[in-house]
Structure formats: structure tokens, C-alpha cells
Design a protein around this motif. Structure first.
Motif, PDB file in Angstrom:
ATOM      1  N   MET A 168       1.946  13.624  19.162  1.00  7.35           N
ATOM      2  CA  MET A 168       1.844  13.631  17.696  1.00  7.35           C
ATOM      3  C   MET A 168       3.236  13.638  17.054  1.00  7.35           C
ATOM      4  O   MET A 168       3.440  13.031  16.006  1.00  7.35           O
TER       5      MET A 168
ATOM      6  N   GLU B  22      -6.124  14.294  10.667  1.00  2.46           N
ATOM      7  CA  GLU B  22      -5.064  14.247  11.685  1.00  2.46           C
ATOM      8  C   GLU B  22      -5.735  14.017  13.046  1.00  2.46           C
ATOM      9  O   GLU B  22      -6.561  14.822  13.500  1.00  2.46           O
ATOM     10  N   SER B  23      -5.369  12.899  13.677  1.00  5.56           N
ATOM     11  CA  SER B  23      -6.040  12.523  14.924  1.00  5.56           C
ATOM     12  C   SER B  23      -5.976  13.629  15.973  1.00  5.56           C
ATOM     13  O   SER B  23      -6.945  13.864  16.698  1.00  5.56           O
TER      14      SER B  23
ATOM     15  N   ILE C 233       0.819  -1.230   0.000  1.00  7.24           N
ATOM     16  CA  ILE C 233       0.000   0.000   0.000  1.00  7.24           C
ATOM     17  C   ILE C 233       0.843   1.267   0.000  1.00  7.24           C
ATOM     18  O   ILE C 233       0.318   2.350  -0.187  1.00  7.24           O
TER      19      ILE C 233
ATOM     20  N   LYS D 114      -4.812   8.873   5.250  1.00  7.68           N
ATOM     21  CA  LYS D 114      -4.558   8.054   6.442  1.00  7.68           C
ATOM     22  C   LYS D 114      -5.759   8.151   7.384  1.00  7.68           C
ATOM     23  O   LYS D 114      -6.373   9.228   7.501  1.00  7.68           O
ATOM     24  N   ILE D 115      -6.076   7.017   8.002  1.00  5.62           N
ATOM     25  CA  ILE D 115      -7.121   7.061   9.035  1.00  5.62           C
ATOM     26  C   ILE D 115      -6.503   7.667  10.288  1.00  5.62           C
ATOM     27  O   ILE D 115      -5.264   7.591  10.445  1.00  5.62           O
ATOM     28  N   PRO D 116      -7.298   8.293  11.172  1.00  5.63           N
ATOM     29  CA  PRO D 116      -8.742   8.506  11.115  1.00  5.63           C
ATOM     30  C   PRO D 116      -9.087   9.762  10.333  1.00  5.63           C
ATOM     31  O   PRO D 116      -8.295  10.703  10.274  1.00  5.63           O
TER      32      PRO D 116
ATOM     33  N   ILE E  16      -7.191  -0.306   5.547  1.00 10.76           N
ATOM     34  CA  ILE E  16      -6.013   0.307   4.928  1.00 10.76           C
ATOM     35  C   ILE E  16      -5.154  -0.727   4.205  1.00 10.76           C
ATOM     36  O   ILE E  16      -4.473  -0.407   3.239  1.00 10.76           O
TER      37      ILE E  16
ATOM     38  N   THR F  63      -6.408   1.126  14.792  1.00 12.08           N
ATOM     39  CA  THR F  63      -4.986   1.272  15.096  1.00 12.08           C
ATOM     40  C   THR F  63      -4.889   2.286  16.242  1.00 12.08           C
ATOM     41  O   THR F  63      -5.895   2.933  16.585  1.00 12.08           O
TER      42      THR F  63
ATOM     43  N   ASN G 277      -3.883   5.311  16.263  1.00  9.07           N
ATOM     44  CA  ASN G 277      -4.403   6.622  15.851  1.00  9.07           C
ATOM     45  C   ASN G 277      -5.915   6.609  15.717  1.00  9.07           C
ATOM     46  O   ASN G 277      -6.585   7.604  16.021  1.00  9.07           O
TER      47      ASN G 277
ATOM     48  N   LYS H 285      -7.762   6.590  19.310  1.00 10.23           N
ATOM     49  CA  LYS H 285      -7.842   7.885  20.022  1.00 10.23           C
ATOM     50  C   LYS H 285      -9.230   8.494  19.849  1.00 10.23           C
ATOM     51  O   LYS H 285      -9.820   9.022  20.791  1.00 10.23           O
TER      52      LYS H 285
ATOM     53  N   PHE I 163      -7.262   5.234  -0.250  1.00 11.29           N
ATOM     54  CA  PHE I 163      -6.948   5.910  -1.513  1.00 11.29           C
ATOM     55  C   PHE I 163      -8.184   6.098  -2.391  1.00 11.29           C
ATOM     56  O   PHE I 163      -8.074   6.501  -3.548  1.00 11.29           O
TER      57      PHE I 163
HETATM   58  N1  LIG Z   1      -0.505  11.737  11.875  1.00 16.74           N
HETATM   59  C1  LIG Z   1      -1.617  10.932  11.455  1.00 16.74           C
HETATM   60  C2  LIG Z   1      -1.142   9.528  11.239  1.00 16.74           C
HETATM   61  C3  LIG Z   1      -2.258   8.633  10.755  1.00 16.74           C
HETATM   62  C4  LIG Z   1      -1.719   7.291  10.290  1.00 16.74           C
HETATM   63  O1  LIG Z   1      -0.511   7.080  10.186  1.00 16.74           O
HETATM   64  N2  LIG Z   1      -2.635   6.370   9.990  1.00 16.74           N
HETATM   65  C5  LIG Z   1      -2.234   5.057   9.499  1.00 16.74           C
HETATM   66  C6  LIG Z   1      -2.812   3.973  10.401  1.00 16.74           C
HETATM   67  S1  LIG Z   1      -2.297   4.176  12.070  1.00 16.74           S
HETATM   68  C7  LIG Z   1      -2.776   4.853   8.101  1.00 16.74           C
HETATM   69  O2  LIG Z   1      -3.888   5.223   7.790  1.00 16.74           O
HETATM   70  N3  LIG Z   1      -1.958   4.252   7.217  1.00 16.74           N
HETATM   71  C8  LIG Z   1      -2.351   3.981   5.882  1.00 16.74           C
HETATM   72  C9  LIG Z   1      -1.284   4.351   4.887  1.00 16.74           C
HETATM   73  O3  LIG Z   1      -0.214   4.790   5.310  1.00 16.74           O
HETATM   74  O4  LIG Z   1      -1.541   4.202   3.691  1.00 16.74           O
HETATM   75  C10 LIG Z   1      -2.705  10.999  12.523  1.00 16.74           C
HETATM   76  O5  LIG Z   1      -2.367  11.020  13.697  1.00 16.74           O
HETATM   77  O6  LIG Z   1      -3.910  11.009  12.167  1.00 16.74           O
END
Ligand SMILES: N[C@@H](CCC(=O)N[C@@H](CS)C(=O)NCC(=O)O)C(=O)O
Length: 288
Positions: free
Chosen positions: A151, A117-118, A26, A100-102, A82, A53, A55, A58, A88
């Protein structure tokens, strides 16, 4: 003489599509959507698109805490896989250009507001409901200090330590040493601070605790990267006390279950659309 396995960077880096690491399929060096897909919208004012996950947890913990306080924070939590690249899809990228989630759509007002951004989601909800973010200026700043600390720090734990200890295709000593040192230093930062007060911003449980618990609390409880022994997490006594206290909160226990696709079936609530779902829609009850 260079060791035989030493990498010599080419003049211009080129994307090697399968590097063998766990998330190689991914990861891409480009942003933007890969496919068209609208996101579903449920009946509640808040639409969350996420996965359990650290993030993701939270935000579901904060929603459950707000509901436990009697706030009008009802939410639909939709699952974003994901590992299958659902972050995507065009609808998701419209909410979070960082894929990226959430990701959250706040539909409680006249115009929907996207929140990504969480940390931003936690502040948005805490301000909206006037909860878990002290109004006293000094305490509010201390809450923000620790929220921003989390963060900025967690990528060293997740993207650094976790990646090289648990997900990389082989165990490489240099990055594991480098990021283990940093992960332990961060645990010590927390341990020394929590020796002085029950929670990160003092006497009150805040969004800084929610954010930090999801990563460092769960790490201390042995839930991340199968690394409890390697990092000797038991030796951080104040972190242990803080992590266990937060873990016992009913809202935290519910929040951990939302959008969870791993672990024991009775702990997995893939989607949450109603408070009763915790009793009736977990995977042990509906899983095939
Ligand atoms: N700084 C972002 C980080 C979010 C993040 O890294 N999410 C990961 C899962 S913990 C994700 O969606 N990864 C999917 C990818 O990288 O494609 C936040 O805190 O929201």
C-alpha cells in the motif's frame, strides 16, 4: 543559468484545469461530490463499486478466491468509470470520501458497513471469512508487513513511474529516472524476499500476495505501462516465478475480468452479478 524549460513556482499555486496529462480532466485539488447520483444496489450481501485497475483487481480476485473456497461471499460488482468522473457522484463519495475505486458496501449484517481503501477491504473480507490471513500471530504480522508495504510502495510505481513514463504529456528525464530507480529497487526487494519462500508471508498464499501481485506481479508479466523491457522485468527471476504461479489460479483469472473495460472482448466482464456471468456476459457475447 536556469534551463529555459525550468518551472518557477508562483507564490501561490493556482489550478490550471488542463495540463495536458492523460488524467488531467478528472484531477481536482478539491474533494467532495460534483453531482448527485445514487448507487445501484443488487441482491448479494456485498456491493462492490470498482474498475479493473490493479487496486480494483485486488478485491475481485479475493472475492473469487473466497467463493472458490466455498465461502458465502457472493457479490455484485458495479462498474465505476473513473475517466468519466463517476467516482465524484454523491453515492460513491458517501462510501469513499477519497473518491477512488475500489469501494465496498458490506450489507451482510443488520447495518451496512462502508469499506474503502483496497487494503482495508482485503483485511475486512479476510477477517470476516477467516481466509487468506493466517491466524498464527507471527504469520499474520508478516502478511500485514507485506500488505502495508504494498500500500505504501505502489503509489511510487503508479503515481510516480507509471505517470511519468506512460501518462505525462511529455517524457521528462528527471522524474522518469527518479521513479524508475525506485520501481526497480522495489522489484529487487520482492525478488530477494521471494528467493527465500514461495509466497510473501511464507508457505501460504495470503492477501499480501493478492495485493502485491495486482501491481508488481502484473508489472512483471508485462501488463502495466508497456514497460517490461524498459524495467527489464525478466531479470527478476523469483518475482517471475511467483507472478506466473499466481496468474495461473482460476480465481485470479476470473477476478481480472471483473469490471474490465479494456483488452480483448472475451476478457471483459463489465459487471458481475452472478457466477454464470463469466460464461454468458463477457463483451464478446454481449458487446455491440
Ligand atoms: N490507496 C487507494 C488508491 C485507489 C486509487 O488510486 N484508485 C484509482 C484507480 S487505481 C482511482 O480511483 N482514481 C480515480 C481518481 O483519482 O479520481 C486504494 O488502494 O484503494
Amino acid at each position: 543559468m536556469k534551463p529555459e524549460h525550468e518551472y518557477v513556482p508562483p507564490t501561490v499555486w493556482a489550478w490550471e484545469q488542463n495540463n495536458g496529462g492523460q488524467w488531467a480532466s478528472i484531477n481536482r485539488p478539491i474533494a467532495g461530490p460534483t453531482h448527485d447520483r445514487e448507487l445501484p444496489v443488487g441482491k448479494h450481501p456485498f456491493q462492490l463499486y470498482s474498475l479493473a485497475t490493479p487496486n480494483g483487481v485486488k478485491v475481485t480476485v479475493l472475492f473469487e478466491e473466497l467463493l472458490a473456497l466455498g465461502k458465502e461471499a457472493e457479490y455484485d460488482a458495479w462498474l465505476i468509470q473513473i475517466g468519466d468522473g463517476e467516482q465524484f457522484g454523491s453515492g460513491f463519495v458517501g462510501i469513499n470520501p477519497n473518491s477512488k475505486i475500489p469501494a465496498l458496501m458490506d450489507r451482510s449484517g443488520d447495518t451496512p458497513v462502508r469499506v474503502f481503501e483496497s487494503g482495508s477491504i482485503l483485511v475486512h473480507l479476510a477477517e470476516k471469512f477467516d481466509a487468506f490471513l493466517p491466524s498464527d500471530p507471527a504469520k499474520r504480522t508478516e502478511t500485514m508487513n507485506w500488505l502495508f508495504w504494498q500500500m505504501g510502495s505502489a503509489p511510487y510505481l503508479g503515481g510516480g513511474f507509471g505517470h511519468f513514463y506512460a501518462y505525462a504529456p511529455a517524457k521528462f528525464e528527471y522524474p522518469i529516472n527518479r521513479f524508475t530507480m525506485e520501481a526497480k529497487r522495489q522489484l529487487d526487494v520482492l525478488d530477494r524476499h521471494l528467493a527465500e519462500a514461495p509466497y510473501l508471508a511464507g508457505d501460504e498464499y495470503t492477501i499480501a500476495d493478492i495485493a502485491t501481485w495486482a501491481w508488481y506481479g502484473q508489472l512483471a508479466l508485462g501488463r502495466l505501462y508497456d514497460a517490461a523491457e524498459f524495467l527489464d522485468v525478466a531479470s527478476y527471476a523469483h518475482v517471475q516465478r511467483w507472478a506466473t504461479t499466481i496468474d495461473a489460479r482460476p480465481a485470479v483469472q476470473r477476478g481480472r475480468m471483473v469490471n474490465r473495460t479494456f483488452g480483448a472482448p472475451h476478457t471483459q466482464l463489465h459487471e458481475r452479478h452472478d457466477a454464470s456471468d463469466f460464461e454468458t456476459r463477457t463483451q464478446d457475447k454481449i458487446g455491440g
